[in-house]
Design a protein around this motif. Structure first.
Motif, PDB file in Angstrom:
ATOM      1  N   GLN A   1      75.331  49.690  36.874  1.00 15.91           N
ATOM      2  CA  GLN A   1      73.944  49.318  36.415  1.00 15.91           C
ATOM      3  C   GLN A   1      73.980  48.458  35.300  1.00 15.91           C
ATOM      4  OE1 GLN A   1      75.294  52.173  37.779  1.00 15.91           O
ATOM      5  NE2 GLN A   1      73.898  53.859  38.209  1.00 15.91           N
ATOM      6  N   TYR A   2      74.890  49.096  34.323  1.00 15.72           N
ATOM      7  CA  TYR A   2      74.765  48.292  33.046  1.00 15.72           C
ATOM      8  C   TYR A   2      75.175  46.713  33.152  1.00 15.72           C
ATOM      9  CZ  TYR A   2      75.093  53.001  31.032  1.00 15.72           C
ATOM     10  OH  TYR A   2      74.876  54.460  30.917  1.00 15.72           O
ATOM     11  N   SER A   3      76.122  46.558  33.936  1.00 13.48           N
ATOM     12  CA  SER A   3      76.653  45.050  34.392  1.00 13.48           C
ATOM     13  C   SER A   3      75.383  44.183  34.998  1.00 13.48           C
ATOM     14  CB  SER A   3      77.825  44.995  35.221  1.00 13.48           C
ATOM     15  OG  SER A   3      78.167  43.921  35.805  1.00 13.48           O
ATOM     16  N   ILE A   4      74.579  44.857  35.777  1.00 13.23           N
ATOM     17  CA  ILE A   4      73.531  44.181  36.576  1.00 13.23           C
ATOM     18  C   ILE A   4      72.411  44.057  35.521  1.00 13.23           C
ATOM     19  CG2 ILE A   4      71.699  44.645  38.293  1.00 13.23           C
ATOM     20  CD1 ILE A   4      73.910  46.156  40.227  1.00 13.23           C
ATOM     21  N   THR A   5      72.002  44.949  34.885  1.00 13.02           N
ATOM     22  CA  THR A   5      71.305  44.749  33.710  1.00 13.02           C
ATOM     23  C   THR A   5      71.427  43.680  32.982  1.00 13.02           C
ATOM     24  OG1 THR A   5      70.843  47.254  33.719  1.00 13.02           O
ATOM     25  CG2 THR A   5      70.224  45.741  31.750  1.00 13.02           C
ATOM     26  N   TRP A   6      72.696  43.644  32.261  1.00 13.29           N
ATOM     27  CA  TRP A   6      73.074  42.317  31.351  1.00 13.29           C
ATOM     28  C   TRP A   6      72.933  41.250  32.285  1.00 13.29           C
ATOM     29  CZ3 TRP A   6      72.676  43.199  26.634  1.00 13.29           C
ATOM     30  CH2 TRP A   6      73.214  44.328  26.100  1.00 13.29           C
ATOM     31  N   PHE A   7      73.168  41.038  33.535  1.00 16.90           N
ATOM     32  CA  PHE A   7      73.344  40.044  34.326  1.00 16.90           C
ATOM     33  C   PHE A   7      71.934  39.616  34.510  1.00 16.90           C
ATOM     34  CE2 PHE A   7      73.415  37.700  38.491  1.00 16.90           C
ATOM     35  CZ  PHE A   7      74.284  36.574  38.017  1.00 16.90           C
ATOM     36  N   LEU A   8      70.976  40.474  34.621  1.00 14.28           N
ATOM     37  CA  LEU A   8      69.504  40.160  35.067  1.00 14.28           C
ATOM     38  C   LEU A   8      68.843  39.816  33.765  1.00 14.28           C
ATOM     39  CD1 LEU A   8      68.263  43.223  37.470  1.00 14.28           C
ATOM     40  CD2 LEU A   8      68.752  40.865  37.972  1.00 14.28           C
ATOM     41  N   ILE A   9      69.259  40.135  32.524  1.00 14.02           N
ATOM     42  CA  ILE A   9      68.760  39.684  31.377  1.00 14.02           C
ATOM     43  C   ILE A   9      69.297  38.119  31.213  1.00 14.02           C
ATOM     44  CG2 ILE A   9      69.069  39.793  28.763  1.00 14.02           C
ATOM     45  CD1 ILE A   9      69.223  42.749  29.181  1.00 14.02           C
ATOM     46  N   ALA A  10      70.349  37.968  31.383  1.00 10.23           N
ATOM     47  CA  ALA A  10      70.915  36.321  31.533  1.00 10.23           C
ATOM     48  C   ALA A  10      69.935  35.554  32.616  1.00 10.23           C
ATOM     49  CB  ALA A  10      72.378  36.534  31.769  1.00 10.23           C
ATOM     50  N   LEU A  11      69.746  36.001  33.744  1.00 12.26           N
ATOM     51  CA  LEU A  11      68.800  35.267  34.490  1.00 12.26           C
ATOM     52  C   LEU A  11      67.516  35.036  34.105  1.00 12.26           C
ATOM     53  CD1 LEU A  11      69.756  36.578  38.113  1.00 12.26           C
ATOM     54  CD2 LEU A  11      70.436  34.409  37.153  1.00 12.26           C
ATOM     55  N   GLY A  12      66.988  36.086  33.387  1.00 14.69           N
ATOM     56  CA  GLY A  12      65.774  35.948  32.951  1.00 14.69           C
ATOM     57  C   GLY A  12      65.855  35.011  31.481  1.00 14.69           C
ATOM     58  N   LEU A  13      66.687  35.016  30.820  1.00 10.16           N
ATOM     59  CA  LEU A  13      66.780  33.988  29.877  1.00 10.16           C
ATOM     60  C   LEU A  13      66.593  32.543  30.252  1.00 10.16           C
ATOM     61  CD1 LEU A  13      67.258  33.177  26.741  1.00 10.16           C
ATOM     62  CD2 LEU A  13      69.665  33.517  27.103  1.00 10.16           C
ATOM     63  N   ILE A  14      67.577  32.473  31.584  1.00  5.31           N
ATOM     64  CA  ILE A  14      67.598  31.082  32.127  1.00  5.31           C
ATOM     65  C   ILE A  14      66.315  30.669  32.419  1.00  5.31           C
ATOM     66  CG2 ILE A  14      68.360  29.738  33.948  1.00  5.31           C
ATOM     67  CD1 ILE A  14      71.089  31.384  33.881  1.00  5.31           C
ATOM     68  N   GLY A  15      65.313  31.713  33.137  1.00  8.64           N
ATOM     69  CA  GLY A  15      64.174  31.337  33.679  1.00  8.64           C
ATOM     70  C   GLY A  15      63.344  30.904  32.464  1.00  8.64           C
ATOM     71  N   VAL A  16      63.291  31.624  31.381  1.00 12.42           N
ATOM     72  CA  VAL A  16      62.521  31.314  30.096  1.00 12.42           C
ATOM     73  C   VAL A  16      62.905  29.919  29.595  1.00 12.42           C
ATOM     74  CG1 VAL A  16      61.971  32.059  27.764  1.00 12.42           C
ATOM     75  CG2 VAL A  16      62.177  33.735  29.573  1.00 12.42           C
ATOM     76  N   TYR A  17      64.061  29.460  29.573  1.00 11.77           N
ATOM     77  CA  TYR A  17      64.819  28.427  29.057  1.00 11.77           C
ATOM     78  C   TYR A  17      64.078  27.105  29.695  1.00 11.77           C
ATOM     79  CZ  TYR A  17      67.821  24.302  28.159  1.00 11.77           C
ATOM     80  OH  TYR A  17      68.388  23.196  27.633  1.00 11.77           O
ATOM     81  N   LEU A  18      64.291  27.380  31.331  1.00 12.08           N
ATOM     82  CA  LEU A  18      63.723  26.258  32.241  1.00 12.08           C
ATOM     83  C   LEU A  18      62.301  26.144  31.906  1.00 12.08           C
ATOM     84  CD1 LEU A  18      65.913  27.009  35.052  1.00 12.08           C
ATOM     85  CD2 LEU A  18      66.497  25.410  33.673  1.00 12.08           C
ATOM     86  N   ALA A  19      61.610  27.169  32.019  1.00 16.00           N
ATOM     87  CA  ALA A  19      59.938  27.107  31.817  1.00 16.00           C
ATOM     88  C   ALA A  19      59.572  26.385  30.598  1.00 16.00           C
ATOM     89  CB  ALA A  19      59.356  28.551  31.661  1.00 16.00           C
ATOM     90  N   ALA A  20      60.491  26.607  29.519  1.00 13.99           N
ATOM     91  CA  ALA A  20      60.212  25.840  28.131  1.00 13.99           C
ATOM     92  C   ALA A  20      60.286  24.454  28.196  1.00 13.99           C
ATOM     93  CB  ALA A  20      60.853  26.564  27.158  1.00 13.99           C
ATOM     94  N   SER A  21      61.521  24.093  29.056  1.00 13.37           N
ATOM     95  CA  SER A  21      61.926  22.768  29.066  1.00 13.37           C
ATOM     96  C   SER A  21      61.496  21.799  30.352  1.00 13.37           C
ATOM     97  CB  SER A  21      63.449  22.903  29.279  1.00 13.37           C
ATOM     98  OG  SER A  21      64.311  23.634  28.328  1.00 13.37           O
ATOM     99  N   ILE A  22      60.787  22.369  31.060  1.00 12.27           N
ATOM    100  CA  ILE A  22      60.361  21.732  32.258  1.00 12.27           C
ATOM    101  C   ILE A  22      58.846  21.578  32.203  1.00 12.27           C
ATOM    102  CG2 ILE A  22      59.928  21.410  34.762  1.00 12.27           C
ATOM    103  CD1 ILE A  22      62.458  22.896  35.097  1.00 12.27           C
TER     104      ILE A  22
END
Length: 252
Positions: free
Chosen positions: A226-247
């Motif tokens: 569960q901890y591993s999945i949590t960190w991975f989902l946070i990473a995906l969320g960060l990618i989403g925020v970065y793309l939203a700010a860059s596109i």
């Protein structure tokens, strides 16, 4: 400035989605910060996978040892290498030297574990956790029928003293309350030479079903997936925020 501008032009991209033209226009500092954060988050995610495998091996070792048949304590050559094995010991309790470990029962009730020195047939003295009693039975006069006198044979689990937990209080020698097993200080407190590499935990209940034995925690939580999945989902969320700010939608 020239190099920065060149890199900027190299990474700016246009693409079409649903007949609309978008521009991927990353900024240098946010991009660097995002890459650093992503590397940390993904490292934490993969580290938790390693912890997951380690914890599974630990649990399997505990279960395998605990579920093995009961052996004679004196037949073990290296006792301190046999944690979680069940063994049969013969000796006597030194009932005048009881210590108390505040603890919850497996059902969540307040009480104590009774830690009593146990002198085996080789005249070595071990700390033996006899099991759990409720608060009302702390005084020996309230549990006369549960006291074991003279030579006695019982089944126990071999344990190793652990280090003090991060959130555990210090042992309270003044009130004879012990929050973790600490053989050296217990020896000094009781003025008895105690074996320091291991201690013992009773497998079964005492006389008249008290104290409640079998308190060894073999099955421990393993939440690292569960901890591993949590960190991975946070990473995906960060990618989403970065793309939203860059596109951005191209202005006509």
């Amino acid at each position: 400035m020239f190099i920065g501008g060149l890199l900027y032009k190299q990474f700016v991209m246009k693409f079409t989605l649903q007949k609309k033209v978008y521009i991927f226009e990353p900024k240098i500092i946010p991009s660097i910060a995002t890459l650093i954060a992503l590397s940390i988050l993904l490292t934490l995610s993969f580290w938790q996978i390693k912890r997951l495998i380690w914890k599974k091996d630990l649990i399997n070792t505990r279960i395998e040892r605990y579920e093995k048949g009961i052996e004679d304590f004196n037949s073990l050559k290296f006792v301190d290498d046999n944690e979680f094995f069940k063994v049969s010991v013969k000796g006597e309790f030194l009932n005048n030297f009881e210590m108390f470990m505040p603890a919850l029962s497996k059902r969540g009730n307040n009480g104590y574990h009774i830690l009593t020195p146990f002198k085996n047939s080789d005249n070595k003295v071990y700390i033996l956790d006899r099991g759990w009693i409720p608060l009302a039975k702390k005084e020996k006069s309230e549990r006369i029928s549960n006291i074991v006198e003279g030579e006695h044979e019982l089944d126990v689990v071999i344990r190793k003293p652990g280090r003090k937990g991060k959130f555990q209080p210090e042992n309270d020698l003044k009130n004879n309350f012990w929050f973790f097993v600490e053989p050296t200080r217990m020896s000094n407190y009781l003025n008895i030479k105690l074996e320091e590499k291991i201690y013992l935990e009773a497998v079964n209940n005492g006389p008249n079903n008290s104290p409640l034995g079998g308190q060894t925690r073999i099955y421990i939580r393993n939440n690292h997936l569960q901890y591993s999945i949590t960190w991975f989902l946070i990473a995906l969320g960060l990618i989403g925020v970065y793309l939203a700010a860059s596109i951005k939608l191209e202005k006509k």
